[in-house]
Design a protein around this motif. Structure first.
Motif, PDB file in Angstrom:
ATOM      1  N   ILE A  46      59.428 -34.912 -18.507  1.00 48.82           N
ATOM      2  CA  ILE A  46      58.857 -36.005 -17.716  1.00 48.82           C
ATOM      3  C   ILE A  46      58.546 -35.478 -16.321  1.00 48.82           C
ATOM      4  CG2 ILE A  46      59.297 -38.248 -16.645  1.00 48.82           C
ATOM      5  CD1 ILE A  46      61.048 -38.936 -19.038  1.00 48.82           C
ATOM      6  N   GLY A  47      57.385 -35.839 -15.811  1.00 42.91           N
ATOM      7  CA  GLY A  47      57.019 -35.531 -14.430  1.00 42.91           C
ATOM      8  C   GLY A  47      56.704 -36.820 -13.707  1.00 42.91           C
ATOM      9  N   SER A  48      56.981 -36.873 -12.423  1.00 39.77           N
ATOM     10  CA  SER A  48      56.642 -38.065 -11.648  1.00 39.77           C
ATOM     11  C   SER A  48      56.170 -37.642 -10.266  1.00 39.77           C
ATOM     12  CB  SER A  48      57.847 -39.011 -11.534  1.00 39.77           C
ATOM     13  OG  SER A  48      58.918 -38.361 -10.897  1.00 39.77           O
ATOM     14  N   ALA A  49      55.377 -38.511  -9.660  1.00 38.21           N
ATOM     15  CA  ALA A  49      54.834 -38.222  -8.335  1.00 38.21           C
ATOM     16  C   ALA A  49      54.362 -39.514  -7.696  1.00 38.21           C
ATOM     17  CB  ALA A  49      53.676 -37.226  -8.422  1.00 38.21           C
ATOM     18  N   LEU A  65      58.443 -27.587 -18.875  1.00 39.84           N
ATOM     19  CA  LEU A  65      58.513 -27.047 -20.239  1.00 39.84           C
ATOM     20  C   LEU A  65      59.285 -25.734 -20.207  1.00 39.84           C
ATOM     21  CD1 LEU A  65      55.056 -27.381 -22.067  1.00 39.84           C
ATOM     22  CD2 LEU A  65      57.271 -28.210 -22.841  1.00 39.84           C
ATOM     23  N   PRO A  66      60.285 -25.559 -21.087  1.00 42.66           N
ATOM     24  CA  PRO A  66      61.075 -24.319 -21.057  1.00 42.66           C
ATOM     25  C   PRO A  66      60.382 -23.133 -21.727  1.00 42.66           C
ATOM     26  CG  PRO A  66      61.920 -25.805 -22.725  1.00 42.66           C
ATOM     27  CD  PRO A  66      60.812 -26.541 -22.017  1.00 42.66           C
ATOM     28  N   ILE A  67      59.145 -23.322 -22.195  1.00 39.04           N
ATOM     29  CA  ILE A  67      58.378 -22.230 -22.790  1.00 39.04           C
ATOM     30  C   ILE A  67      57.007 -22.190 -22.135  1.00 39.04           C
ATOM     31  CG2 ILE A  67      59.570 -22.309 -25.010  1.00 39.04           C
ATOM     32  CD1 ILE A  67      57.182 -23.844 -26.155  1.00 39.04           C
ATOM     33  N   LYS A 123      51.348 -32.041 -13.697  1.00 37.82           N
ATOM     34  CA  LYS A 123      51.801 -30.675 -13.384  1.00 37.82           C
ATOM     35  C   LYS A 123      53.319 -30.583 -13.435  1.00 37.82           C
ATOM     36  CE  LYS A 123      47.841 -29.778 -10.421  1.00 37.82           C
ATOM     37  NZ  LYS A 123      47.394 -29.669  -9.026  1.00 37.82           N
ATOM     38  N   GLY A 124      53.997 -31.643 -12.964  1.00 29.36           N
ATOM     39  CA  GLY A 124      55.460 -31.651 -12.987  1.00 29.36           C
ATOM     40  C   GLY A 124      56.008 -31.627 -14.401  1.00 29.36           C
ATOM     41  N   SER A 129      54.989 -38.527 -19.422  1.00 31.32           N
ATOM     42  CA  SER A 129      55.914 -37.999 -20.428  1.00 31.32           C
ATOM     43  C   SER A 129      55.124 -37.046 -21.311  1.00 31.32           C
ATOM     44  CB  SER A 129      56.563 -39.124 -21.236  1.00 31.32           C
ATOM     45  OG  SER A 129      55.589 -39.961 -21.796  1.00 31.32           O
ATOM     46  N   LEU A 130      55.742 -35.949 -21.656  1.00 33.35           N
ATOM     47  CA  LEU A 130      55.084 -34.899 -22.416  1.00 33.35           C
ATOM     48  C   LEU A 130      55.928 -34.590 -23.655  1.00 33.35           C
ATOM     49  CD1 LEU A 130      53.778 -31.549 -20.971  1.00 33.35           C
ATOM     50  CD2 LEU A 130      55.368 -31.546 -22.858  1.00 33.35           C
TER      51      LEU A 130
END
Length: 119
Positions: free
Chosen positions: A32-35, A52-54, A46-47, A113-114
């Motif tokens: 999840i990224g937030s801005a 992503l750990p890969i 982008k967040g 959310s990704l």
């Protein structure tokens, strides 16, 4: 863009899109990224990718769900720019995305959310 549906005032990705992104044969990731402020959707995107750990090139499928305030009309151009973003990604990655309203967000806030499946 795969299926985008409009129900109850929300614009959401279809459950089938989520199921098709998740892989039974690979590792699945959720971030999840937030801005907030100007460019908040792009920065939230982008967040989410940055967490992503890969490496992005090691994914086969990615689903983005953009969460925004119902009053965020000026940011719709950012949502439309997802087409350009998709073109910048490696061509062998299957990308799906959708949008949803989140009433808990302020006018200039966004979350992304990704869900990604590894190759």
């Amino acid at each position: 863009i795969d299926r985008v549906i409009n129900t109850c005032g929300n614009i959401n990705i279809d459950v089938a899109d989520i199921e098709s992104t998740l892989s039974k044969d690979a590792v699945n990731y959720v971030t999840i990224g937030s801005a907030d402020g100007e460019g908040c959707i792009a920065n939230a995107l982008k967040g989410a990718i940055g967490k992503l750990p890969i490496e992005i090139g090691n994914t086969s499928k990615i689903l983005f769900n953009i969460w925004m305030s119902k009053n965020m009309q000026s940011q719709m151009t950012e949502v439309k720019s997802m087409t350009d973003f998709n073109k910048s990604m490696p061509s062998d990655i299957n990308i799906c995305w959708g949008c949803a309203y989140d009433e808990s967000l302020e006018v200039q806030q966004a979350k992304v959310s990704l869900i990604a499946a590894s190759k």
